[in-house]
Design a protein around this motif. Structure first.
Motif, PDB file in Angstrom:
ATOM      1  N   SER A 107      35.356  70.689  47.245  1.00  0.00           N
ATOM      2  CA  SER A 107      36.121  69.419  46.690  1.00  0.00           C
ATOM      3  C   SER A 107      36.703  68.708  48.477  1.00  0.00           C
ATOM      4  N   GLU A 108      36.973  69.523  49.156  1.00  0.00           N
ATOM      5  CA  GLU A 108      37.297  68.522  50.694  1.00  0.00           C
ATOM      6  C   GLU A 108      36.055  67.723  50.602  1.00  0.00           C
ATOM      7  N   SER A 109      35.021  68.517  50.837  1.00  0.00           N
ATOM      8  CA  SER A 109      34.169  67.686  51.759  1.00  0.00           C
ATOM      9  C   SER A 109      33.036  66.331  50.711  1.00  0.00           C
ATOM     10  N   LEU A 110      33.872  66.627  49.362  1.00  0.00           N
ATOM     11  CA  LEU A 110      33.665  65.276  48.369  1.00  0.00           C
ATOM     12  C   LEU A 110      34.183  64.097  48.641  1.00  0.00           C
ATOM     13  N   GLU A 111      35.086  63.730  49.062  1.00  0.00           N
ATOM     14  CA  GLU A 111      35.951  62.514  50.052  1.00  0.00           C
ATOM     15  C   GLU A 111      35.922  62.344  51.371  1.00  0.00           C
ATOM     16  N   SER A 112      34.461  63.069  51.926  1.00  0.00           N
ATOM     17  CA  SER A 112      34.422  62.495  52.897  1.00  0.00           C
ATOM     18  C   SER A 112      32.290  62.418  53.214  1.00  0.00           C
ATOM     19  N   ASP A 113      32.030  62.344  52.239  1.00  0.00           N
ATOM     20  CA  ASP A 113      30.599  62.866  51.903  1.00  0.00           C
ATOM     21  C   ASP A 113      29.916  61.084  51.648  1.00  0.00           C
ATOM     22  N   PRO A 114      28.895  61.033  52.338  1.00  0.00           N
ATOM     23  CA  PRO A 114      28.736  59.719  52.790  1.00  0.00           C
ATOM     24  C   PRO A 114      27.902  59.160  51.070  1.00  0.00           C
ATOM     25  N   TRP A 115      27.599  60.742  50.612  1.00  0.00           N
ATOM     26  CA  TRP A 115      26.487  60.566  49.141  1.00  0.00           C
ATOM     27  C   TRP A 115      26.963  60.367  48.743  1.00  0.00           C
ATOM     28  N   PHE A 116      28.701  60.014  47.965  1.00  0.00           N
ATOM     29  CA  PHE A 116      28.987  60.127  47.191  1.00  0.00           C
ATOM     30  C   PHE A 116      29.959  58.676  46.933  1.00  0.00           C
ATOM     31  N   ASN A 117      29.136  58.011  45.498  1.00  0.00           N
ATOM     32  CA  ASN A 117      30.523  56.466  45.521  1.00  0.00           C
ATOM     33  C   ASN A 117      31.469  56.451  44.300  1.00  0.00           C
ATOM     34  N   GLY A 118      31.478  57.633  43.731  1.00  0.00           N
ATOM     35  CA  GLY A 118      32.569  57.200  42.539  1.00  0.00           C
ATOM     36  C   GLY A 118      34.100  56.896  43.594  1.00  0.00           C
ATOM     37  N   ASP A 119      34.779  56.032  42.475  1.00  0.00           N
ATOM     38  CA  ASP A 119      35.739  55.707  42.754  1.00  0.00           C
ATOM     39  C   ASP A 119      37.302  56.931  42.455  1.00  0.00           C
ATOM     40  N   GLU A 120      38.376  56.350  42.786  1.00  0.00           N
ATOM     41  CA  GLU A 120      39.515  57.564  42.229  1.00  0.00           C
ATOM     42  C   GLU A 120      39.364  58.676  40.951  1.00  0.00           C
ATOM     43  N   ILE A 121      38.987  57.847  40.680  1.00  0.00           N
ATOM     44  CA  ILE A 121      39.395  58.620  39.115  1.00  0.00           C
ATOM     45  C   ILE A 121      37.630  59.748  39.232  1.00  0.00           C
ATOM     46  N   GLN A 122      36.947  59.138  39.145  1.00  0.00           N
ATOM     47  CA  GLN A 122      35.148  59.904  39.395  1.00  0.00           C
ATOM     48  C   GLN A 122      35.601  61.023  40.395  1.00  0.00           C
ATOM     49  N   LEU A 123      35.982  61.353  41.227  1.00  0.00           N
ATOM     50  CA  LEU A 123      36.395  61.897  42.776  1.00  0.00           C
ATOM     51  C   LEU A 123      37.491  62.831  42.028  1.00  0.00           C
ATOM     52  N   ARG A 124      38.091  62.773  40.784  1.00  0.00           N
ATOM     53  CA  ARG A 124      39.499  63.525  40.923  1.00  0.00           C
ATOM     54  C   ARG A 124      38.485  64.833  39.929  1.00  0.00           C
TER      55      ARG A 124
END
Lengths: 182, 142
Positions: free
Chosen positions: A107-124
């Protein structure tokens, strides 16, 4: 080269001397679909790349034994799902940590993942999906993002439509609860 | 108790969009990398296959050997024996203790490591077999 369908691929696999060409076509047809299926389970790109390669290596080795009892598509998804789950189990074992800790790291690594382009809601949403039990996570991803029919999912996961609907229902409830909490 | 936020509507199409991406050219180069790995794996020594049929015999042989190794010195010293130790007995016992202290431990650790690899390989093969042969995937998820 014109794109072959599953039947043409299977026919080529059974023709001596054509196995490699058939396998290349199979990889071309399925690499993206299987990649995204695995990626949604594992989240991390590098892990997904490893597991996708493992999946196709298993497919290459098992092709001569493929009897065609199930659809090629179903068989490939089943191997990919199995490989992703095996990878997760190994990861948990190697980390010597309970699932909650592995899940927390994912979950934490998702926040700094360069290959994750989602917005805040998509992150949640993704962070909530990570917290689901494996079975519900797979069912939710296949239904919610890929819109795979329950009947198809039932053949991939070899379970009943009723069980899948129940899993999806529980997953949606849990995600809504998690997204509602601060 | 956490504060309640507005729950995003899961049916909203924007949430269903793919939030992940891949490095440039990833799919274009995937096939080449896959074939390179297949060639590399085919050149290496094939992994020793462990079958369900051989494992119980290996386990049984290991158990018998362990019992023999443990019980012999216990019985040797616990049971009355007035015979003086022959030089060959003493030599054997020295060898045993040396084995217990040094070689046995090393061998044990090495066999443990090998056994762990065997177990992992066995589990992996079992999972593959179940997946490839239509065994209920949900069972694997438990």
């Amino acid at each position: 080269m014109p794109e072959w369908n599953d039947d043409q691929i299977l026919e080529a696999i059974r023709t001596p001397g054509n196995e490699e060409a058939a396998f290349n076509q199979l990889v071309a047809n399925y690499q993206e679909r299987l990649y995204w299926h695995i990626r949604k389970i594992l989240v991390d790109h590098d892990d997904t790349d490893d597991v996708l390669q493992n999946t196709f290596i298993k497919v290459w080795r098992s092709l001569p034994d493929f009897r065609g009892d199930s659809e090629l598509y179903t068989w490939l998804y089943r191997i990919a799902t199995n490989e992703a789950l095996t990878f997760l189990k190994k990861k948990k074992k190697q980390a010597f940590a309970p699932w909650v800790e592995v899940e927390h790291k994912m979950s934490e690594s998702l926040e700094s993942d360069p290959w994750f382009n989602g917005d805040e809601i998509q992150l949640r949403l993704q962070q909530a999906i990570i917290k689901l039990p494996e079975k519900q996570r797979i069912v939710f991803n296949m239904r919610y993002f890929d819109n795979i029919k329950y009947e198809e999912m039932a053949s991939i996961l070899n379970t009943s439509v009723g069980a899948l609907k129940a899993s999806y229902h529980h997953a949606v409830k849990k995600i809504e609860e998690m997204l509602g909490d601060d | 108790m956490g504060n309640k936020r507005k729950i995003p509507d899961l049916q909203h199409e924007s949430l269903k969009k793919q939030p992940f991406s891949v490095p440039d050219g990833y799919f274009e180069s995937f096939s080449d990398r896959l074939h390179a790995r297949i060639r590399e794996e085919e050149q290496t020594t094939p992994v020793r296959r462990i079958t369900i049929f051989t494992r119980p015999w290996v386990a049984m042989a290991a158990a018998i050997l362990s019992i023999a190794l443990i019980s012999y010195p216990i019985l040797r010293f616990a049971l009355p024996d007035n015979r003086p130790s022959s030089p060959s007995d003493v030599a054997w016992m020295d060898e045993f203790y040396l084995m217990e202290d040094d070689f046995y431990l090393v061998e044990y650790l090495e066999s443990e490591e090998e056994e762990m690899n065997d177990q992992e390989a066995f589990a992996s093969q079992a999972m593959d077999y179940l997946a490839i042969n239509d065994v209920e995937m949900i069972l694997l998820l438990e």
